[in-house]
Design a protein around this motif. Sequence first.
Motif, PDB file in Angstrom:
ATOM      1  N   LEU A  53      49.551  73.444   6.071  1.00 55.10           N
ATOM      2  CA  LEU A  53      50.413  72.460   5.433  1.00 55.10           C
ATOM      3  C   LEU A  53      51.723  73.083   4.946  1.00 55.10           C
ATOM      4  N   LEU A  54      51.628  74.257   4.351  1.00 54.13           N
ATOM      5  CA  LEU A  54      52.824  74.932   3.861  1.00 54.13           C
ATOM      6  C   LEU A  54      53.764  75.293   5.008  1.00 54.13           C
ATOM      7  N   SER A  55      53.217  75.802   6.101  1.00 50.93           N
ATOM      8  CA  SER A  55      54.078  76.163   7.236  1.00 50.93           C
ATOM      9  C   SER A  55      54.722  74.916   7.839  1.00 50.93           C
ATOM     10  N   ARG A  56      53.979  73.813   7.877  1.00 50.21           N
ATOM     11  CA  ARG A  56      54.544  72.558   8.381  1.00 50.21           C
ATOM     12  C   ARG A  56      55.677  72.077   7.474  1.00 50.21           C
ATOM     13  N   TRP A  57      55.448  72.139   6.161  1.00 49.42           N
ATOM     14  CA  TRP A  57      56.500  71.724   5.220  1.00 49.42           C
ATOM     15  C   TRP A  57      57.763  72.556   5.381  1.00 49.42           C
ATOM     16  N   GLU A  58      57.607  73.854   5.588  1.00 52.82           N
ATOM     17  CA  GLU A  58      58.780  74.726   5.755  1.00 52.82           C
ATOM     18  C   GLU A  58      59.568  74.319   6.993  1.00 52.82           C
ATOM     19  N   LEU A  59      58.863  74.017   8.077  1.00 51.79           N
ATOM     20  CA  LEU A  59      59.546  73.570   9.292  1.00 51.79           C
ATOM     21  C   LEU A  59      60.229  72.217   9.065  1.00 51.79           C
ATOM     22  N   GLU A  60      59.521  71.297   8.438  1.00 53.51           N
ATOM     23  CA  GLU A  60      60.093  69.980   8.175  1.00 53.51           C
ATOM     24  C   GLU A  60      61.303  70.058   7.249  1.00 53.51           C
ATOM     25  N   ASP A  61      61.244  70.936   6.253  1.00 58.35           N
ATOM     26  CA  ASP A  61      62.367  71.093   5.326  1.00 58.35           C
ATOM     27  C   ASP A  61      63.595  71.645   6.037  1.00 58.35           C
ATOM     28  N   GLU A  62      63.387  72.633   6.902  1.00 57.34           N
ATOM     29  CA  GLU A  62      64.513  73.189   7.661  1.00 57.34           C
ATOM     30  C   GLU A  62      65.077  72.132   8.608  1.00 57.34           C
ATOM     31  N   LEU A  63      64.194  71.382   9.256  1.00 58.62           N
ATOM     32  CA  LEU A  63      64.639  70.320  10.153  1.00 58.62           C
ATOM     33  C   LEU A  63      65.470  69.289   9.397  1.00 58.62           C
ATOM     34  N   LYS A  64      64.995  68.887   8.232  1.00 61.99           N
ATOM     35  CA  LYS A  64      65.724  67.904   7.418  1.00 61.99           C
ATOM     36  C   LYS A  64      67.094  68.447   7.007  1.00 61.99           C
ATOM     37  N   ALA A  65      67.153  69.712   6.619  1.00 61.14           N
ATOM     38  CA  ALA A  65      68.424  70.328   6.221  1.00 61.14           C
ATOM     39  C   ALA A  65      69.416  70.331   7.387  1.00 61.14           C
ATOM     40  N   ILE A  66      68.941  70.668   8.569  1.00 57.11           N
ATOM     41  CA  ILE A  66      69.817  70.669   9.748  1.00 57.11           C
ATOM     42  C   ILE A  66      70.277  69.248  10.054  1.00 57.11           C
ATOM     43  N   GLU A  67      69.364  68.290   9.989  1.00 59.80           N
ATOM     44  CA  GLU A  67      69.737  66.900  10.254  1.00 59.80           C
ATOM     45  C   GLU A  67      70.790  66.401   9.273  1.00 59.80           C
ATOM     46  N   ILE A  68      70.672  66.793   8.008  1.00 59.96           N
ATOM     47  CA  ILE A  68      71.667  66.390   7.010  1.00 59.96           C
ATOM     48  C   ILE A  68      73.028  67.000   7.331  1.00 59.96           C
ATOM     49  N   LEU A  69      73.049  68.279   7.703  1.00 61.41           N
ATOM     50  CA  LEU A  69      74.312  68.929   8.074  1.00 61.41           C
ATOM     51  C   LEU A  69      74.959  68.236   9.270  1.00 61.41           C
ATOM     52  N   ILE A  70      74.157  67.930  10.269  1.00 63.94           N
ATOM     53  CA  ILE A  70      74.692  67.271  11.455  1.00 63.94           C
ATOM     54  C   ILE A  70      75.164  65.860  11.112  1.00 63.94           C
ATOM     55  N   ASP A  71      74.400  65.137  10.310  1.00 65.43           N
ATOM     56  CA  ASP A  71      74.814  63.793   9.898  1.00 65.43           C
ATOM     57  C   ASP A  71      76.133  63.834   9.131  1.00 65.43           C
ATOM     58  N   ASP A  72      76.273  64.797   8.214  1.00 66.08           N
ATOM     59  CA  ASP A  72      77.519  64.929   7.453  1.00 66.08           C
ATOM     60  C   ASP A  72      78.692  65.215   8.385  1.00 66.08           C
ATOM     61  N   GLU A  73      78.469  66.067   9.358  1.00 68.37           N
ATOM     62  CA  GLU A  73      79.519  66.402  10.316  1.00 68.37           C
ATOM     63  C   GLU A  73      79.894  65.173  11.138  1.00 68.37           C
ATOM     64  N   ARG A  74      78.908  64.393  11.516  1.00 64.16           N
ATOM     65  CA  ARG A  74      79.184  63.176  12.293  1.00 64.16           C
ATOM     66  C   ARG A  74      79.962  62.168  11.463  1.00 64.16           C
ATOM     67  N   VAL A  75      79.625  62.037  10.188  1.00 69.83           N
ATOM     68  CA  VAL A  75      80.359  61.114   9.308  1.00 69.83           C
ATOM     69  C   VAL A  75      81.824  61.550   9.228  1.00 69.83           C
ATOM     70  N   SER A  76      82.064  62.849   9.085  1.00 71.12           N
ATOM     71  CA  SER A  76      83.441  63.362   9.043  1.00 71.12           C
ATOM     72  C   SER A  76      84.164  63.072  10.351  1.00 71.12           C
ATOM     73  N   ASN A  77      83.467  63.264  11.447  1.00 71.00           N
ATOM     74  CA  ASN A  77      84.059  63.019  12.757  1.00 71.00           C
ATOM     75  C   ASN A  77      84.380  61.538  12.943  1.00 71.00           C
ATOM     76  N   ILE A  78      83.492  60.678  12.506  1.00 69.41           N
ATOM     77  CA  ILE A  78      83.717  59.236  12.609  1.00 69.41           C
ATOM     78  C   ILE A  78      84.921  58.826  11.771  1.00 69.41           C
ATOM     79  N   LYS A  79      85.058  59.376  10.563  1.00 70.48           N
ATOM     80  CA  LYS A  79      86.213  59.062   9.718  1.00 70.48           C
ATOM     81  C   LYS A  79      87.514  59.503  10.376  1.00 70.48           C
TER      82      LYS A  79
END
Length: 85
Positions: A39-65
Amino acid sequence: MTREEKMELIQRMLGIKHKLKVHDSMQAPETHEEQSVSLLSRWELEDELKAIEILIDDERVSNIKAKQKQIEETYLSGKPLKKKK
């Protein structure tokens, strides 16, 4: 963020998604200790995935603006558009 950095993040994101699929296909842990490690190893992967998705989403919002601003300046500035022949 450069194009290369974006591509690197996307590749990492795809790698993590693959790891999570592999994780799901593994035999279920039998003891509480194995479950907690899993469970802990899964959470670590999911947390990193979420962090990357947030960075990419933020970049896309900037690009859209930026694209929105460009379109407003080009097409909504009140200037006549050049007609194609």
